[in-house]
Design a protein around this motif. Sequence first.
Motif, PDB file in Angstrom:
ATOM      1  N   LEU A  43       0.857  -1.189  -0.032  1.00 54.51           N
ATOM      2  CA  LEU A  43       0.038   0.092   0.016  1.00 54.51           C
ATOM      3  C   LEU A  43       0.800   1.367   0.075  1.00 54.51           C
ATOM      4  O   LEU A  43       2.069   1.384   0.891  1.00 54.51           O
ATOM      5  CB  LEU A  43      -0.741  -0.174   1.300  1.00 54.51           C
ATOM      6  N   ALA A  44       0.460   2.064  -0.729  1.00 52.30           N
ATOM      7  CA  ALA A  44       1.326   3.443  -0.934  1.00 52.30           C
ATOM      8  C   ALA A  44       0.250   4.565  -1.198  1.00 52.30           C
ATOM      9  O   ALA A  44      -0.766   4.463  -1.911  1.00 52.30           O
ATOM     10  CB  ALA A  44       2.236   3.452  -1.962  1.00 52.30           C
ATOM     11  N   TYR A  45       0.357   5.830  -0.385  1.00 50.29           N
ATOM     12  CA  TYR A  45      -0.348   6.874  -0.697  1.00 50.29           C
ATOM     13  C   TYR A  45      -0.303   7.233  -2.251  1.00 50.29           C
ATOM     14  O   TYR A  45      -1.368   8.065  -2.729  1.00 50.29           O
ATOM     15  CB  TYR A  45      -0.211   8.204   0.257  1.00 50.29           C
ATOM     16  N   ASP A  46       0.826   7.395  -2.885  1.00 51.74           N
ATOM     17  CA  ASP A  46       0.984   7.922  -4.355  1.00 51.74           C
ATOM     18  C   ASP A  46      -0.172   7.225  -5.083  1.00 51.74           C
ATOM     19  O   ASP A  46      -0.716   7.789  -5.991  1.00 51.74           O
ATOM     20  CB  ASP A  46       2.182   7.551  -4.968  1.00 51.74           C
ATOM     21  N   MET A  47      -0.375   6.240  -4.795  1.00 54.57           N
ATOM     22  CA  MET A  47      -1.537   5.481  -5.778  1.00 54.57           C
ATOM     23  C   MET A  47      -2.911   5.767  -5.576  1.00 54.57           C
ATOM     24  O   MET A  47      -3.638   6.074  -6.435  1.00 54.57           O
ATOM     25  CB  MET A  47      -1.448   4.016  -5.730  1.00 54.57           C
ATOM     26  N   THR A  48      -3.236   6.583  -4.085  1.00 49.62           N
ATOM     27  CA  THR A  48      -4.365   7.500  -4.146  1.00 49.62           C
ATOM     28  C   THR A  48      -4.572   8.366  -5.096  1.00 49.62           C
ATOM     29  O   THR A  48      -5.960   8.594  -5.369  1.00 49.62           O
ATOM     30  CB  THR A  48      -4.445   7.655  -2.693  1.00 49.62           C
ATOM     31  N   PHE A  49      -3.612   9.122  -5.475  1.00 46.72           N
ATOM     32  CA  PHE A  49      -3.640  10.334  -6.497  1.00 46.72           C
ATOM     33  C   PHE A  49      -4.156   9.577  -7.650  1.00 46.72           C
ATOM     34  O   PHE A  49      -4.951  10.345  -8.405  1.00 46.72           O
ATOM     35  CB  PHE A  49      -2.398  10.857  -6.364  1.00 46.72           C
ATOM     36  N   VAL A  50      -3.424   8.631  -8.379  1.00 44.52           N
ATOM     37  CA  VAL A  50      -4.056   7.971  -9.504  1.00 44.52           C
ATOM     38  C   VAL A  50      -5.330   7.487  -9.461  1.00 44.52           C
ATOM     39  O   VAL A  50      -6.300   7.791 -10.557  1.00 44.52           O
ATOM     40  CB  VAL A  50      -3.097   6.551  -9.684  1.00 44.52           C
ATOM     41  N   ILE A  51      -5.869   7.035  -8.377  1.00 47.38           N
ATOM     42  CA  ILE A  51      -7.376   6.698  -8.227  1.00 47.38           C
ATOM     43  C   ILE A  51      -8.378   7.760  -8.257  1.00 47.38           C
ATOM     44  O   ILE A  51      -9.208   7.855  -9.046  1.00 47.38           O
ATOM     45  CB  ILE A  51      -7.754   5.812  -6.750  1.00 47.38           C
ATOM     46  N   ILE A  52      -7.973   8.846  -7.402  1.00 47.88           N
ATOM     47  CA  ILE A  52      -8.946  10.054  -7.502  1.00 47.88           C
ATOM     48  C   ILE A  52      -8.725  10.797  -8.936  1.00 47.88           C
ATOM     49  O   ILE A  52     -10.005  11.284  -9.391  1.00 47.88           O
ATOM     50  CB  ILE A  52      -8.324  11.062  -6.549  1.00 47.88           C
ATOM     51  N   LEU A  53      -7.739  10.876  -9.662  1.00 48.21           N
ATOM     52  CA  LEU A  53      -7.469  11.499 -10.835  1.00 48.21           C
ATOM     53  C   LEU A  53      -8.442  10.722 -11.773  1.00 48.21           C
ATOM     54  O   LEU A  53      -9.216  11.310 -12.586  1.00 48.21           O
ATOM     55  CB  LEU A  53      -6.059  11.447 -11.376  1.00 48.21           C
ATOM     56  N   LEU A  54      -8.286   9.414 -12.147  1.00 51.95           N
ATOM     57  CA  LEU A  54      -8.829   8.488 -13.041  1.00 51.95           C
ATOM     58  C   LEU A  54     -10.426   8.601 -12.610  1.00 51.95           C
ATOM     59  O   LEU A  54     -11.392   8.421 -13.575  1.00 51.95           O
ATOM     60  CB  LEU A  54      -8.253   7.155 -12.881  1.00 51.95           C
ATOM     61  N   THR A  55     -10.648   8.523 -11.191  1.00 48.89           N
ATOM     62  CA  THR A  55     -12.065   8.360 -10.805  1.00 48.89           C
ATOM     63  C   THR A  55     -12.861   9.845 -11.280  1.00 48.89           C
ATOM     64  O   THR A  55     -13.853   9.818 -11.891  1.00 48.89           O
ATOM     65  CB  THR A  55     -12.483   8.242  -9.554  1.00 48.89           C
ATOM     66  N   ILE A 184       1.294  13.519 -17.689  1.00 45.03           N
ATOM     67  CA  ILE A 184       1.140  13.712 -16.074  1.00 45.03           C
ATOM     68  C   ILE A 184       1.907  12.511 -15.447  1.00 45.03           C
ATOM     69  O   ILE A 184       2.635  12.777 -14.618  1.00 45.03           O
ATOM     70  CB  ILE A 184      -0.386  13.384 -15.609  1.00 45.03           C
ATOM     71  N   GLY A 185       1.684  11.246 -16.128  1.00 42.19           N
ATOM     72  CA  GLY A 185       2.385  10.058 -15.642  1.00 42.19           C
ATOM     73  C   GLY A 185       3.923  10.069 -15.689  1.00 42.19           C
ATOM     74  O   GLY A 185       4.783   9.931 -14.888  1.00 42.19           O
ATOM     75  N   PHE A 186       4.286  10.816 -16.994  1.00 36.29           N
ATOM     76  CA  PHE A 186       5.894  10.694 -17.251  1.00 36.29           C
ATOM     77  C   PHE A 186       6.498  11.496 -16.298  1.00 36.29           C
ATOM     78  O   PHE A 186       7.606  11.360 -15.725  1.00 36.29           O
ATOM     79  CB  PHE A 186       6.073  10.991 -18.554  1.00 36.29           C
ATOM     80  N   TYR A 187       5.975  12.874 -16.358  1.00 39.93           N
ATOM     81  CA  TYR A 187       6.669  13.891 -15.594  1.00 39.93           C
ATOM     82  C   TYR A 187       6.545  13.777 -13.969  1.00 39.93           C
ATOM     83  O   TYR A 187       7.345  13.857 -13.199  1.00 39.93           O
ATOM     84  CB  TYR A 187       6.208  15.251 -16.043  1.00 39.93           C
ATOM     85  N   ASP A 249     -13.825  16.134  -7.104  1.00 35.05           N
ATOM     86  CA  ASP A 249     -12.576  16.097  -6.407  1.00 35.05           C
ATOM     87  C   ASP A 249     -11.304  16.824  -6.850  1.00 35.05           C
ATOM     88  O   ASP A 249     -10.176  16.681  -6.501  1.00 35.05           O
ATOM     89  CB  ASP A 249     -12.272  14.467  -6.105  1.00 35.05           C
ATOM     90  N   VAL A 250     -11.857  17.919  -7.657  1.00 38.72           N
ATOM     91  CA  VAL A 250     -10.580  18.661  -8.270  1.00 38.72           C
ATOM     92  C   VAL A 250      -9.822  19.424  -7.090  1.00 38.72           C
ATOM     93  O   VAL A 250      -8.536  19.602  -7.365  1.00 38.72           O
ATOM     94  CB  VAL A 250     -11.053  19.903  -9.456  1.00 38.72           C
ATOM     95  N   ASP A 251     -10.467  19.678  -6.067  1.00 37.48           N
ATOM     96  CA  ASP A 251      -9.726  20.507  -5.291  1.00 37.48           C
ATOM     97  C   ASP A 251      -8.639  19.593  -4.422  1.00 37.48           C
ATOM     98  O   ASP A 251      -7.607  20.011  -4.145  1.00 37.48           O
ATOM     99  CB  ASP A 251     -10.844  20.860  -3.823  1.00 37.48           C
ATOM    100  N   ILE A 252      -9.065  18.491  -4.246  1.00 34.91           N
ATOM    101  CA  ILE A 252      -7.941  17.322  -3.713  1.00 34.91           C
ATOM    102  C   ILE A 252      -6.774  17.341  -4.539  1.00 34.91           C
ATOM    103  O   ILE A 252      -5.819  17.200  -4.072  1.00 34.91           O
ATOM    104  CB  ILE A 252      -8.713  16.164  -3.351  1.00 34.91           C
ATOM    105  N   LEU A 253      -7.351  17.138  -5.880  1.00 32.61           N
ATOM    106  CA  LEU A 253      -6.065  16.704  -6.925  1.00 32.61           C
ATOM    107  C   LEU A 253      -5.042  17.993  -7.030  1.00 32.61           C
ATOM    108  O   LEU A 253      -4.061  17.687  -7.152  1.00 32.61           O
ATOM    109  CB  LEU A 253      -6.815  16.546  -8.260  1.00 32.61           C
ATOM    110  N   ARG A 254      -5.794  19.073  -6.974  1.00 35.06           N
ATOM    111  CA  ARG A 254      -4.995  20.443  -7.010  1.00 35.06           C
ATOM    112  C   ARG A 254      -4.254  20.570  -5.804  1.00 35.06           C
ATOM    113  O   ARG A 254      -2.969  21.117  -5.870  1.00 35.06           O
ATOM    114  CB  ARG A 254      -5.864  21.625  -7.207  1.00 35.06           C
ATOM    115  N   ASN A 255      -4.674  20.236  -4.552  1.00 33.42           N
ATOM    116  CA  ASN A 255      -3.883  20.382  -3.275  1.00 33.42           C
ATOM    117  C   ASN A 255      -2.886  19.234  -3.541  1.00 33.42           C
ATOM    118  O   ASN A 255      -1.633  19.762  -3.020  1.00 33.42           O
ATOM    119  CB  ASN A 255      -4.959  19.772  -2.267  1.00 33.42           C
ATOM    120  N   ILE A 256      -2.872  18.228  -4.024  1.00 34.80           N
ATOM    121  CA  ILE A 256      -1.966  17.300  -4.028  1.00 34.80           C
ATOM    122  C   ILE A 256      -0.693  17.859  -4.994  1.00 34.80           C
ATOM    123  O   ILE A 256       0.389  17.932  -4.656  1.00 34.80           O
ATOM    124  CB  ILE A 256      -2.312  15.948  -4.718  1.00 34.80           C
TER     125      ILE A 256
END
Length: 283
Positions: A43-55, A184-187, A249-256
């Motif tokens: 488990l890693a927090y980084d992958m949570t960003f991927v979930i929220i973005l794709l969702t 996004i993924g590359f950079y 959830d754009v506010d969460i994504l921008r926060n990250i």
Amino acid sequence: MFGYVTANEPELKVKDYHKYKAYYCGLCQSLKRQYGSAGQLTLAYDMTFVIILLTSLYESETKAESHRCKMHPLKPQPMLENEITEYAADMNLIMAYYHLEDDWKDEKKVAGLLGSMALKRKVEKAIRKYPRQSRVIREEMAKLSEYESQGIQEVDYPAGCFGRLMEEMMVYKEDCWEQQLRGIGFYLGKYIYIMDAYEDLDKDLEKGTYNPLKKMHEEAGYEERCRDILCMMIGECARNFEILPCVLDVDILRNILYDGVWKHYRKIQEKKSEEKEDDKESL
């Protein structure tokens, strides 16, 4: 991954904070359900960003539940899960498996051997399910291992490997948004790799282990160059992100993307400032 792509939680609204945690707990639950306790260890927090973005991008139907777990045995925790959560759990496991496998092959780390053996049978299903992503992750991890064994000091080469595997993982569907997701993924992948090297430099210098920033560290303007490179990576991530029609959830994504990714960097700077003050006081 390395824990650099996280939210700056104190700056989130209360409702967004709880939702962010619920996505994270949902990933943990998905890993447990699909791969057992061994899967949860990846488990890693980084992958949570991927979930929220794709969702947010694909507006996936999300199920809200509450479950107890080992970390919270008394109070059920809110959890959010959908098809993206399962995809992220598969990617999380695949990346962890190849990383552990390389640790054993390159450095003969016993933890790498035991970890890869524990995950081998579990990960085979995910590899068959996602051959495109699995192939790129495997190839780029092997190339990264080769660069590291050769002691390559041009940071763009090993960072590019991590960028390309993150790029492939970010592409859930090959559709009209593929170009932006790849950007996004590359950079973001390059940022993670360079940030990890930046944080570990002092330790690697002391131990004599590989770090692609050693040569740059000997040159004038090292700190400024590192910050400029990191800013450039996140700038490109943000540029591609803002093209996407994300509303949920754009506010969460921008926060990250605009704040959370810099948490480790700020901590490193604070530590360096404290060390400088201690050195002055000792004179």
